[in-house]
Design a protein around this motif. Structure first.
Motif, PDB file in Angstrom:
ATOM      1  N   GLU A 116     -30.057   8.317  -6.460  1.00  0.00           N
ATOM      2  CA  GLU A 116     -28.939   8.501  -7.402  1.00  0.00           C
ATOM      3  C   GLU A 116     -28.811   9.965  -7.809  1.00  0.00           C
ATOM      4  OE1 GLU A 116     -31.324   6.307  -7.601  1.00  0.00           O
ATOM      5  OE2 GLU A 116     -30.520   4.293  -8.008  1.00  0.00           O
ATOM      6  N   TRP A 117     -29.950  10.642  -7.987  1.00  0.00           N
ATOM      7  CA  TRP A 117     -29.905  12.063  -8.345  1.00  0.00           C
ATOM      8  C   TRP A 117     -29.320  12.892  -7.211  1.00  0.00           C
ATOM      9  CZ3 TRP A 117     -29.645  15.159 -12.210  1.00  0.00           C
ATOM     10  CH2 TRP A 117     -29.946  16.508 -12.081  1.00  0.00           C
ATOM     11  N   SER A 118     -29.669  12.551  -5.986  1.00  0.00           N
ATOM     12  CA  SER A 118     -29.118  13.253  -4.828  1.00  0.00           C
ATOM     13  C   SER A 118     -27.604  13.070  -4.758  1.00  0.00           C
ATOM     14  CB  SER A 118     -29.776  12.744  -3.545  1.00  0.00           C
ATOM     15  OG  SER A 118     -29.214  13.375  -2.410  1.00  0.00           O
ATOM     16  N   HIS A 134     -20.104  10.528  -8.783  1.00  0.00           N
ATOM     17  CA  HIS A 134     -21.303   9.693  -8.691  1.00  0.00           C
ATOM     18  C   HIS A 134     -22.129   9.857  -9.959  1.00  0.00           C
ATOM     19  CE1 HIS A 134     -20.582   8.490  -4.604  1.00  0.00           C
ATOM     20  NE2 HIS A 134     -20.512   9.740  -4.200  1.00  0.00           N
ATOM     21  N   PRO A 135     -21.960   8.956 -10.938  1.00  0.00           N
ATOM     22  CA  PRO A 135     -22.710   9.087 -12.197  1.00  0.00           C
ATOM     23  C   PRO A 135     -24.179   8.721 -12.007  1.00  0.00           C
ATOM     24  CG  PRO A 135     -21.501   7.028 -12.185  1.00  0.00           C
ATOM     25  CD  PRO A 135     -21.071   7.779 -10.937  1.00  0.00           C
ATOM     26  N   LEU A 136     -24.984   9.115 -12.962  1.00  0.00           N
ATOM     27  CA  LEU A 136     -26.364   8.657 -13.005  1.00  0.00           C
ATOM     28  C   LEU A 136     -26.372   7.159 -13.329  1.00  0.00           C
ATOM     29  CD1 LEU A 136     -27.876  11.692 -14.906  1.00  0.00           C
ATOM     30  CD2 LEU A 136     -28.085  11.170 -12.472  1.00  0.00           C
ATOM     31  N   PRO A 137     -27.452   6.438 -13.031  1.00  0.00           N
ATOM     32  CA  PRO A 137     -27.458   4.977 -13.211  1.00  0.00           C
ATOM     33  C   PRO A 137     -26.978   4.542 -14.589  1.00  0.00           C
ATOM     34  CG  PRO A 137     -29.454   5.681 -12.085  1.00  0.00           C
ATOM     35  CD  PRO A 137     -28.740   6.937 -12.501  1.00  0.00           C
ATOM     36  N   GLY A 138     -25.951   3.690 -14.596  1.00  0.00           N
ATOM     37  CA  GLY A 138     -25.407   3.185 -15.847  1.00  0.00           C
ATOM     38  C   GLY A 138     -24.554   4.175 -16.608  1.00  0.00           C
ATOM     39  N   GLY A 139     -24.266   5.323 -15.996  1.00  0.00           N
ATOM     40  CA  GLY A 139     -23.531   6.373 -16.684  1.00  0.00           C
ATOM     41  C   GLY A 139     -22.036   6.362 -16.401  1.00  0.00           C
ATOM     42  N   GLU A 140     -21.355   7.330 -16.967  1.00  0.00           N
ATOM     43  CA  GLU A 140     -19.898   7.465 -16.867  1.00  0.00           C
ATOM     44  C   GLU A 140     -19.539   8.494 -15.801  1.00  0.00           C
ATOM     45  OE1 GLU A 140     -16.224   8.662 -19.905  1.00  0.00           O
ATOM     46  OE2 GLU A 140     -18.254   9.439 -20.256  1.00  0.00           O
ATOM     47  N   PRO A 141     -18.660   8.155 -14.868  1.00  0.00           N
ATOM     48  CA  PRO A 141     -18.206   9.173 -13.910  1.00  0.00           C
ATOM     49  C   PRO A 141     -17.500  10.314 -14.632  1.00  0.00           C
ATOM     50  CG  PRO A 141     -17.598   6.956 -13.168  1.00  0.00           C
ATOM     51  CD  PRO A 141     -18.076   6.834 -14.586  1.00  0.00           C
ATOM     52  N   GLY A 142     -17.732  11.524 -14.158  1.00  0.00           N
ATOM     53  CA  GLY A 142     -17.092  12.672 -14.778  1.00  0.00           C
ATOM     54  C   GLY A 142     -15.583  12.589 -14.770  1.00  0.00           C
ATOM     55  N   VAL A 143     -15.014  12.036 -13.704  1.00  0.00           N
ATOM     56  CA  VAL A 143     -13.555  11.931 -13.631  1.00  0.00           C
ATOM     57  C   VAL A 143     -13.015  11.007 -14.715  1.00  0.00           C
ATOM     58  CG1 VAL A 143     -13.328  12.560 -11.197  1.00  0.00           C
ATOM     59  CG2 VAL A 143     -13.798  10.176 -11.806  1.00  0.00           C
TER      60      VAL A 143
END
Length: 212
Positions: free
Chosen positions: A103-105, A114-123
């Motif tokens: 996920e970090w890659s 590509h957000p971090l797990p459970g996170g919000e996409p920047g867009v």
């Protein structure tokens, strides 16, 4: 046109270890409060028409001294809250690379999508916050407005405002100094095509009071 002074909040307790704060409510350090005081002194001479902040305490407490110095009412706009980093909240890049290598890659390769797990996409952050800036430009068409928010959301918005790929925000804006000014003219004078663009007037400008 409106001049928006986009500002990152003061230093927080997670700053030294470069931990992702996101939607977590992390306190300012003593240095962060000093940075807010410098922003206050600048604001007192900046002829501001409005002051708006994210509801997270690190942004609100960075903006409150400026509001007190100017006599303006501090507005709180939830649309300006930082990107939610999900499981990455409170973690450093090194910890994320170890705990969530795939996920970090993906996040490093396309951070806006590509957000971090459970996170919000920047867009998605761009989509919720851009209307707030557009409304300010409509309300204060010839005014100066201080907007206190967060580093990742600000960089994503700057890419959107000046017409850059949002995935480039970490490369184009690698550092956002605490309580420094990122002034933009919005919309750019003479700009007629949609979406409206902005002119970026400065990067990490120290908040120095104007001379009398």
């Amino acid at each position: 046109m409106t001049t928006l002074y986009l500002v990152r909040h003061g230093e927080t307790e997670w700053h030294a270890e470069h931990r992702y704060a996101g939607s977590s409510d992390v306190a300012l350090t003593a240095r962060g409060r000093e940075q807010a005081a410098a922003l206050r002194d600048w604001a007192a001479t900046a002829q501001l028409a409005g002051i708006v902040a994210s509801p997270l305490s690190r942004a609100r407490l960075s903006a409150e001294p400026a509001a007190q110095a100017t006599g303006l009412q501090l507005r709180i706009d939830a649309r300006l809250v930082e990107i939610d980093f999900g499981a990455g909240e409170g973690m450093s890049p090194g910890e994320l690379a170890t705990t969530y290598p795939d996920e970090w890659s993906d996040f490093e390769r396309r951070p806006a999508w590509h957000p971090l797990p459970g996170g919000e996409p920047g867009v998605d952050g761009i989509a919720r916050a851009m209307p707030a800036l557009m409304e300010l430009s409509e309300e204060f068409p010839d005014g100066h407005v201080l907007v206190v928010m967060h580093a990742t959301l600000m960089r994503l918005l700057l890419c959107e405002l000046i017409g850059l790929d949002p995935d480039a925000y970490r490369d184009v804006f690698p550092v956002v100094d605490n309580c420094a000014l990122m002034p933009v003219e919005f919309p750019w004078p003479g700009e007629s095509a949609a979406p409206a663009r902005a002119r970026l007037l400065g990067l990490n400008v120290p908040p120095v009071p104007a001379r009398p």
